[in-house]
Structure formats: structure tokens, C-alpha cells
Write an enzyme that holds these catalytic residues in place. Structure first.
Site, short mmCIF file in Angstrom:
data_model
loop_
_atom_site.label_atom_id
_atom_site.label_comp_id
_atom_site.label_asym_id
_atom_site.label_seq_id
_atom_site.Cartn_x
_atom_site.Cartn_y
_atom_site.Cartn_z
N CYS A 1 16.77 -18.37 -31.25
CA CYS A 1 18.03 -17.55 -32.10
C CYS A 1 18.88 -17.11 -30.62
O CYS A 1 19.40 -16.29 -30.50
CB CYS A 1 17.04 -16.05 -32.66
SG CYS A 1 16.88 -16.10 -33.96
N GLN B 1 13.02 -7.78 -24.54
CA GLN B 1 12.56 -8.16 -24.61
C GLN B 1 11.63 -7.52 -23.27
O GLN B 1 10.20 -8.19 -22.66
CB GLN B 1 12.84 -9.59 -23.50
CG GLN B 1 12.62 -10.16 -24.71
CD GLN B 1 12.00 -11.23 -25.93
OE1 GLN B 1 10.79 -11.01 -25.37
NE2 GLN B 1 11.99 -11.47 -26.96
N HIS C 1 20.62 -12.94 -27.29
CA HIS C 1 20.19 -13.13 -28.48
C HIS C 1 21.07 -13.32 -30.29
O HIS C 1 21.83 -12.28 -29.83
CB HIS C 1 18.39 -11.83 -29.04
CG HIS C 1 18.21 -12.31 -30.14
ND1 HIS C 1 18.40 -12.30 -31.47
CD2 HIS C 1 17.04 -13.01 -30.43
CE1 HIS C 1 17.04 -12.72 -32.28
NE2 HIS C 1 16.00 -13.61 -31.65
N ASP D 1 20.13 -4.28 -24.62
CA ASP D 1 18.53 -4.90 -25.72
C ASP D 1 17.56 -4.76 -24.76
O ASP D 1 17.15 -5.84 -23.92
CB ASP D 1 19.27 -6.53 -25.63
CG ASP D 1 18.50 -6.98 -26.44
OD1 ASP D 1 16.73 -6.31 -27.26
OD2 ASP D 1 18.79 -8.23 -27.16
N LYS E 1 7.47 -5.69 -30.98
CA LYS E 1 6.70 -6.71 -29.51
C LYS E 1 6.05 -5.83 -28.86
O LYS E 1 5.65 -5.91 -27.68
CB LYS E 1 8.77 -6.28 -29.13
CG LYS E 1 8.66 -8.06 -30.05
CD LYS E 1 10.17 -8.63 -29.08
CE LYS E 1 11.24 -9.24 -30.29
NZ LYS E 1 10.96 -10.39 -30.44
#
Lengths: 416, 156
Positions: free
Chosen positions: A374, A209, A130, A206, A232
Site C-alpha cells: 500500500c 507502525q 502509506h 501517522d 497493530k
């Protein structure tokens, strides 16, 4: 016979009813397939924040009165909850609250640029990051003169690991996603962290997600830093989470300066606070932390295995339905093997522009994401300017997928 | 969906599927300008030339979403045969329509603007299908590209 020994099934109707938007929005048949952008909020999260404002609000860490102490406790409880959520060894010291995941990346790129990263040092990323995990490093490249190396991906959207030793050797930092927000790919992050450590690199994961779908265990992965965002995982917007190993956070200089992050200030210098407050300048997102705690509690109240079983079935159903219905007209991006993907399906349909697809789907209250997500380096690699992305959460059911397919049938007819 | 929206959509889809004046003008005096919207990848190529009588010849090419491509096609129809000054006025009129439209999209109330939509003929269809401010950039891409082309044409 009792249901002993059976896997707990997710009661999707019950889960859906926990989210007021599905009954209260002005779209009565809302089909929300954009949870990778942001999740909807359960009643408990919304209530926790109003209740906090109604009963507990004061500024934290400074009041010498009981109400302020209550607010501080609520805020710090949220920190501990977030630490336990990722299985941090020291939950009260290893969790830093930020504005969002992007700010957490900027915190790291800035703080690590003071003593750790030097001109000419190499940072290893992947082609499926991202922008939040690309642009801060590009800025550092401009400012400090570091090098960036990108791990390539193959036709299936999986990382190519052949030249991994070459990439990691002589590099200082590996920063990669645990789930691609475009492809849904779940790379072998544990293996990569281990490999990076063999070459003495620091590692950043990261988890933005990954966190809504699977259990995170920073001790098992041995990540040095891990980042996720509140909104999220059913929490509010405005709060991100940075996990960092205690000794590393202690060795790093602060990012933003101001109140809260400070122990002492003189006109010719300052002494920073101890961790984690050293990295939290100004009044923090207090109500958001309270909401985040409620979001984590909600997620954990559903069994991870049950979530995974349900979501895998949904993903499989979506991929099969798309392929059965549109055959050679559809290109599904990302891993063929469903075990290697999570949460979302990105596709290209018959060269119809994703904006056209999304706008027609909107007429059926089907919400999907259309665009570059993105992740422009990845889009260039895929040779597409945009894709359509349908992403799922535990509140989605099979009828949502059917609505998507029905809407797409209209799209293909219209743009034939 | 109303009948008018259906009609608008049919116009847009017709121009998307069968773009008018498609291609490039290859005369030595032609100017060629490319427009690009990096956000969604829409591309427009406008080539322009002046006929001996001072009117414009135009061809358009490109790829992208139905709004950007149909807008280019509709534009080519209305621009072809115009004088440069006339063409500039049409660009201004179209961009005004989209600006007023954007403002009304962004404000919460649905009050109708005073713009004379009927004077635009088929172009009004674009206002009818652009439902989101983000897509107005798709609709205006060809027109901004045309403006650059007109500038180049007048420079030469």
C-alpha cells in the site's frame, strides 16, 4: 547478587506463550513475520472482549439503566487509556475512536477541508507514506483543488531535508509517518513538527507502525494530530485512534453525521455534540475499545526499553544473517543505520518475485508480506514493483529469523 | 509434498527458467499487446502473426513471478500453430479451469472438481501450483493478453 541495575530482559518465551495463536493455530511451527500488517493477540485481549460481551454489553451514552452505564464506563475508560498511552494532556477529550487509521485520515482530510484548507493551499507529505496518508489528500486535490508536495528520500530511504524550508513555506499542513511501513525508516518527526510549526503549518503524524515499538509522547513532540490503529498494538481490528489537540478538535466540523455525534436535531438544522463524541457518528466499536485497552495494557506491561533492546537485536540479527547468507544477491531497502529504522526489513532477492518467495516460505509456515505494501509512490521511487517484507514484534525470537533464512535458502536454490 | 506437486513445480520452474518462444515477432503484419498486473508488477508482451496457412505464430516476453511467466511460456507452446478459433477455445478452457479452481480454493471444502485436468497436459501444472486465489491473476494474465491480441488480429 540481585539483578539490580541491569536492564530488564524481555522474557520472549513467556511473551510468546501469552499469544494463543502460537499453540492453537493449525500451523504448529508458525513463524509469524507480518506484524507490520497486523499483530497477533494476547490472551488478555481476547478474554477482555468475551468478558465484556458476557457481562457488560449495552449501547453506550443513552441507556438510563446500570448496565448501559457500565458499558459506557468501559468504553470511556478505553478512551482515557488510549489518551494516556500517547500522553495526551486531556485524555478524555482529545481521543476520537474511528474504524481504523485510514478512517482517521479521512476524518481529518474532510473536516479540515471545510474551514482550514482552501483551493490552492499546499499539503506536504513524504514519498514513503502509506496510501492511507496519500489517497485522502489526492481526493481533496480533486475535490477542492489543493496542491500536494512530496518530501523526497535518498538512497538509504531517509528523508532529504535540504529543501525543507522551501517545502514548508506557504504550505498549510504537514502529514508524515513516524515509521515507514516499507522501509522501516524512522524520520526525524519531532524536528519536522517543530519546523512546520515555525511556518505555521498544522501537523499530522501517522504512528501506526511506530506505536507497537516505541513510547509516544504527543506533548513532547507537540503534534497537532496523531493517528494509530488498534490491531497493530495487540488490540482488535475495527478500531482506530485519532489524537487531536483540544482546541483544534473543537474548532473543526464533524465528519460523519448520525447518532451520538449530535446534540440537537431539528428539521432545518443540527447542533453537534461536544468533543470527542462530535466525531463519532453511530454506535461506536465498544467491545473493540475494551480490547484496545487490554492491548495497550499488555504492551505497557512489557518494558519499552526491554522491547526495544530485544527488537533491535532481532533486526540486527536479521539484517546480518540476510547479508552474510545472500551477500550480493540481496538488496535490503531502507536505512543502513539500525538506529534509524524500526520493526521491519524489506528486501529484494536475486530478482525473484516476492510472490514466489512468500509462497515458498509459506510451505515452512513462515509468514511474510509480499507486494507493494500500500505504498505505490514509494515502490515507483525504488523502481521495484514489489518487495518482500519481514516484520517483527516482541513475540518473535531468533529461531524465527533462522527459519526465515532457511526458507530463503530453499527459495534461492529453487529459482536459481 | 506429493510427487505430483513436485512434478508440477518442476514444469513451472522449467518454463520460468527457460521460457519457450521468447521474444517478439517483428514482421509488419504482427500485432503486439502488453498485459500488466499493477498489483504485483507482472508484465507480459504477446506478439502474434498469422502464417500463410492461417495458423498462429506467437512470441512472448515479459517479467514477473514464476506463475505469470511460466503460464505465458506454456500458453505459447499450446497456441503456436493453432487456428484463431482453436486458440480462443484453448483460452476458454484454460480460464474455465482457473475459475473452477478459484471457486474450489475459496470454498472451505476440498472436494475435487469434475474438470478433466489431464486433457490440459502440462498446463495442469499451473492449477497444481496456484494455491492462493490472488495468484490466479498471475496465471491468467498471459491468456487475457492473448485474447486482446486475437481481437486485434481479427480486426486487421
Amino acid at each position: 547478587m540481585a539483578d539490580q541495575g541491569l536492564t530488564l530482559k524481555l522474557d520472549v518465551a513467556k511473551v510468546k506463550s501469552d499469544f494463543p495463536i502460537f499453540s492453537k493455530s493449525k500451523y504448529p511451527k508458525l513463524v509469524y513475520l507480518d506484524s507490520a500488517a497486523t499483530s497477533q493477540k494476547p490472551r488478555s485481549v481476547i478474554d477482555s472482549m468475551s468478558s465484556y460481551y458476557e457481562t457488560t454489553h449495552a449501547n453506550v451514552h443513552r441507556g438510563v439503566y446500570s448496565l448501559a452505564e457500565d458499558a459506557t464506563r468501559a468504553f470511556e475508560d478505553a478512551r482515557i487509556q488510549s489518551g494516556r498511552f500517547v500522553n495526551a494532556e486531556h485524555p478524555s477529550r482529545e481521543i476520537v475512536f474511528t474504524k481504523n487509521a485510514t478512517e482517521a485520515f479521512n476524518l481529518l482530510s474532510n473536516s479540515l477541508s471545510v474551514h482550514y484548507l482552501k483551493p490552492g493551499d499546499s499539503v506536504v507529505l513524504t514519498l514513503m507514506e502509506h496510501h492511507a496518508n496519500v489517497v485522502p489528500w489526492l481526493m481533496l486535490k480533486e475535490r477542492l483543488g489543493i496542491n500536494l508536495k512530496f518530501m523526497d528520500i535518498d538512497q538509504n530511504g531517509e528523508l532529504i531535508l535540504d529543501d525543507i524550508d522551501e517545502l514548508l513555506r506557504d504550505s498549510k499542513l504537514l502529514s508524515l509517518t513516524m515509521t515507514s511501513n516499507v522501509l522501516g525508516t524512522v524520520p526525524p518527526f519531532k524536528f519536522l513538527v517543530e519546523k512546520a510549526h515555525e511556518y505555521g503549518l498544522l501537523t499530522i503524524l501517522d504512528a501506526a507502525q511506530f506505536a507497537p515499538h516505541k513510547k509516544i509522547d504527543v506533548i513532547d513532540i507537540d503534534a497537532d494530530f496523531l493517528i494509530f490503529t488498534g490491531h497493530k498494538i495487540f488490540g482488535p481490528t475495527g478500531i482506530g485512534v485519532l489524537y487531536g489537540k483540544q482546541d483544534l478538535l473543537e474548532s473543526m466540523p464533524p465528519f460523519l453525521g448520525g447518532g451520538e455525534m449530535i446534540r440537537d436535531v431539528k428539521i432545518d438544522g443540527f447542533t453537534p455534540n461536544e468533543i470527542p463524541w462530535k466525531f463519532e457518528a453511530g454506535t461506536p466499536p465498544i467491545a473493540e475499545a475494551v480490547g484496545l485497552k487490554a492491548g495497550i495494557e499488555y504492551l505497557e506491561s512489557l518494558d519499552y526499553e526491554a522491547i526495544s533492546e530485544h527488537e533491535t537485536a532481532l533486526l540486527k540479527y536479521m539484517i546480518d544473517s540476510l547479508q552474510d547468507t545472500f551477500a550480493q544477491d540481496i538488496a535490503i531497502h531502507g536505512p543502513r543505520n539500525i538506529e534509524k529504522r524500526s520493526g521491519l526489513v524489506s528486501f529484494s532477492l536475486n530478482e525473484i518475485h516476492p510472490h514466489d518467495i512468500a509462497q515458498v516460505l509459506d510451505e515452512y509456515s513462515v509468514c511474510v508480506r509480499a507486494g507493494h505494501h500500500c505504498a505505490k509512490p514509494l515502490m515507483r521511487h525504488l523502481c521495484v514493483s514489489a518487495t518482500t517484507r519481514a516484520s517483527i514484534s516482541c513475540y518473535n525470537d531468533f529461531s524465527d529469523i533462522d527459519a526465515l533464512i532457511d526458507g530463503l535458502k530453499v527459495v534461492t536454490k529453487m529459482f536459481k | 509434498m506429493t510427487g505430483l506437486e513436485d512434478l508440477y513445480r518442476e514444469i513451472v520452474l522449467d518454463h520460468y527458467r527457460n521460457p519457450r518462444n521468447k521474444g517478439e515477432i517483428n514482421t509488419p503484419t504482427a500485432v503486439r499487446v502488453e498485459g500488466f498486473n499493477p498489483l504485483c508488477g507482472d508484465e507480459i508482451v504477446v506478439t502474434l502473426d498469422l502464417n500463410p496457412d492461417g495458423t498462429l505464430n506467437i512470441k512472448i516476453d515479459g517479467r514477473g513471478c514464476s506463475i505469470s511467466q511460466s503460464s505465458a511460456s506454456l500458453m505459447s507452446e499450446t497456441i503456436k500453430g493453432s487456428q484463431i478459433k482453436e486458440a480462443r477455445n484453448k483460452v476458454t478452457t484454460f480460464k474455465n479451469m482457473m475459475t473452477i479452481h478459484e471457486n474450489s480454493l475459496e470454498s472451505s471444502d476440498d472436494n475435487e472438481t469434475s474438470f478433466d485436468i489431464e486433457s490440459l497436459g502440462e498446463l495442469a501444472a499451473l492449477q497444481g501450483v496456484v494455491k492462493f486465489p490472488v495468484r490466479i491473476k498471475c496465471a491468467t494474465l498471459a491468456w487475457n493478453t492473448l485474447l486482446e491480441g486475437l481481437d486485434d488480429l481479427e480486426k486487421d
